[in-house]
Design a protein around this motif. Structure first.
Motif, mmCIF file in Angstrom:
data_model
loop_
_atom_site.group_PDB
_atom_site.id
_atom_site.type_symbol
_atom_site.label_atom_id
_atom_site.label_comp_id
_atom_site.label_asym_id
_atom_site.label_seq_id
_atom_site.Cartn_x
_atom_site.Cartn_y
_atom_site.Cartn_z
ATOM 1 N N ALA A 46 22.960 72.577 -2.631
ATOM 2 C CA ALA A 46 23.797 72.517 -3.834
ATOM 3 C C ALA A 46 24.278 73.871 -4.348
ATOM 4 O O ALA A 46 25.296 73.936 -5.025
ATOM 5 C CB ALA A 46 23.037 71.799 -4.954
ATOM 6 N N SER A 47 23.569 74.951 -4.045
ATOM 7 C CA SER A 47 23.918 76.257 -4.610
ATOM 8 C C SER A 47 25.250 76.748 -4.063
ATOM 9 O O SER A 47 25.572 76.556 -2.899
ATOM 10 C CB SER A 47 22.835 77.286 -4.295
ATOM 11 O OG SER A 47 23.194 78.545 -4.833
ATOM 12 N N TYR A 48 26.010 77.393 -4.916
ATOM 13 C CA TYR A 48 27.283 77.955 -4.478
ATOM 14 C C TYR A 48 27.216 79.477 -4.395
ATOM 15 O O TYR A 48 28.229 80.157 -4.342
ATOM 16 C CB TYR A 48 28.443 77.501 -5.370
ATOM 17 C CG TYR A 48 28.223 77.666 -6.852
ATOM 18 C CD1 TYR A 48 28.447 78.887 -7.485
ATOM 19 C CD2 TYR A 48 27.796 76.598 -7.621
ATOM 20 C CE1 TYR A 48 28.246 79.030 -8.836
ATOM 21 C CE2 TYR A 48 27.599 76.733 -8.982
ATOM 22 C CZ TYR A 48 27.832 77.952 -9.577
ATOM 23 O OH TYR A 48 27.624 78.085 -10.933
ATOM 24 N N GLY A 49 26.019 80.013 -4.372
ATOM 25 C CA GLY A 49 25.826 81.444 -4.193
ATOM 26 C C GLY A 49 25.058 82.082 -5.324
ATOM 27 O O GLY A 49 24.883 81.493 -6.377
ATOM 28 N N TRP A 50 24.565 83.286 -5.082
ATOM 29 C CA TRP A 50 23.799 84.085 -6.057
ATOM 30 C C TRP A 50 22.562 83.355 -6.564
ATOM 31 O O TRP A 50 22.000 83.741 -7.583
ATOM 32 C CB TRP A 50 24.662 84.512 -7.243
ATOM 33 C CG TRP A 50 25.897 85.218 -6.852
ATOM 34 C CD1 TRP A 50 25.990 86.480 -6.325
ATOM 35 C CD2 TRP A 50 27.219 84.719 -6.911
ATOM 36 N NE1 TRP A 50 27.301 86.781 -6.063
ATOM 37 C CE2 TRP A 50 28.072 85.719 -6.415
ATOM 38 C CE3 TRP A 50 27.770 83.513 -7.331
ATOM 39 C CZ2 TRP A 50 29.430 85.549 -6.324
ATOM 40 C CZ3 TRP A 50 29.130 83.349 -7.248
ATOM 41 C CH2 TRP A 50 29.950 84.365 -6.748
ATOM 42 N N GLY A 51 22.160 82.268 -5.909
ATOM 43 C CA GLY A 51 20.965 81.544 -6.314
ATOM 44 C C GLY A 51 21.146 80.584 -7.464
ATOM 45 O O GLY A 51 20.220 79.880 -7.835
ATOM 46 N N VAL A 52 22.350 80.543 -8.069
ATOM 47 C CA VAL A 52 22.570 79.603 -9.159
ATOM 48 C C VAL A 52 22.750 78.200 -8.594
ATOM 49 O O VAL A 52 23.262 78.016 -7.494
ATOM 50 C CB VAL A 52 23.767 79.996 -10.057
ATOM 51 C CG1 VAL A 52 23.512 81.302 -10.761
ATOM 52 C CG2 VAL A 52 25.044 80.056 -9.271
ATOM 53 N N VAL A 53 22.288 77.206 -9.366
ATOM 54 C CA VAL A 53 22.289 75.817 -8.909
ATOM 55 C C VAL A 53 23.013 74.956 -9.934
ATOM 56 O O VAL A 53 22.562 74.825 -11.072
ATOM 57 C CB VAL A 53 20.836 75.310 -8.739
ATOM 58 C CG1 VAL A 53 20.820 73.895 -8.196
ATOM 59 C CG2 VAL A 53 20.022 76.248 -7.852
ATOM 60 N N PRO A 54 24.154 74.349 -9.574
ATOM 61 C CA PRO A 54 24.885 73.507 -10.527
ATOM 62 C C PRO A 54 24.090 72.248 -10.867
ATOM 63 O O PRO A 54 23.488 71.640 -9.987
ATOM 64 C CB PRO A 54 26.188 73.171 -9.797
ATOM 65 C CG PRO A 54 25.905 73.393 -8.355
ATOM 66 C CD PRO A 54 24.814 74.412 -8.266
ATOM 67 N N VAL A 55 24.090 71.900 -12.160
ATOM 68 C CA VAL A 55 23.369 70.717 -12.619
ATOM 69 C C VAL A 55 24.177 69.958 -13.666
ATOM 70 O O VAL A 55 25.013 70.531 -14.358
ATOM 71 C CB VAL A 55 21.987 71.061 -13.233
ATOM 72 C CG1 VAL A 55 21.064 71.695 -12.217
ATOM 73 C CG2 VAL A 55 22.107 71.932 -14.468
ATOM 74 N N ALA A 56 23.879 68.679 -13.762
ATOM 75 C CA ALA A 56 24.287 67.869 -14.902
ATOM 76 C C ALA A 56 23.026 67.749 -15.744
ATOM 77 O O ALA A 56 21.939 67.501 -15.209
ATOM 78 C CB ALA A 56 24.771 66.499 -14.447
ATOM 79 N N ALA A 57 23.137 67.958 -17.049
ATOM 80 C CA ALA A 57 21.951 67.979 -17.906
ATOM 81 C C ALA A 57 22.161 67.145 -19.155
ATOM 82 O O ALA A 57 23.300 66.906 -19.584
ATOM 83 C CB ALA A 57 21.633 69.426 -18.301
ATOM 84 N N VAL A 58 21.035 66.722 -19.727
ATOM 85 C CA VAL A 58 21.045 66.009 -21.002
ATOM 86 C C VAL A 58 19.922 66.573 -21.847
ATOM 87 O O VAL A 58 18.774 66.690 -21.386
ATOM 88 C CB VAL A 58 20.823 64.488 -20.823
ATOM 89 C CG1 VAL A 58 20.808 63.785 -22.175
ATOM 90 C CG2 VAL A 58 21.860 63.872 -19.900
#
Length: 102
Positions: A46-58
């Motif tokens: 899922a990561s798109y680079g630099w170690g960040v991970v996109p999420v949907a959150a509530v």
């Protein structure tokens, strides 16, 4: 027919919001250490680079999208200003959160 995929990771956790002096947003919910491996595994896809991970959150009744930040071997969930205002929360507040990766 919709093409809906199940998330790679779906988890609930509680966190004490912290403030970090850096670029906005300044408020984060630290992800408990017990979820590190699960998130790291999903991040491979899922990561798109630099170690960040996109999420949907509530948090509370507020849904939002953001990206987890890697920090000291764990992850931080940025809590956007709009979420802070909608939920009347800030640094020091204890929150229940739900995140989905992928």
């Amino acid at each position: 027919m919709t093409d809906r995929r199940d998330p790679l990771v779906s988890l609930d956790f509680e966190a004490l919001l912290i403030e970090w002096r850096g670029p906005a947003p300044f408020v984060f919910a630290p992800i408990p250490d017990r979820h590190r491996g699960e998130i790291a595994h999903a991040a491979r896809q899922a990561s798109y680079g630099w170690g960040v991970v996109p999420v949907a959150a509530v948090i509370g009744k507020t849904r939002f999208t953001t990206s987890l930040f890697p920090r000291d071997g764990g992850y931080l969930l940025p809590v956007k200003v709009a979420v802070q205002r909608a939920e009347s929360i800030g640094p020091g507040a204890r929150v229940s959160a739900h995140i989905e990766i992928g």
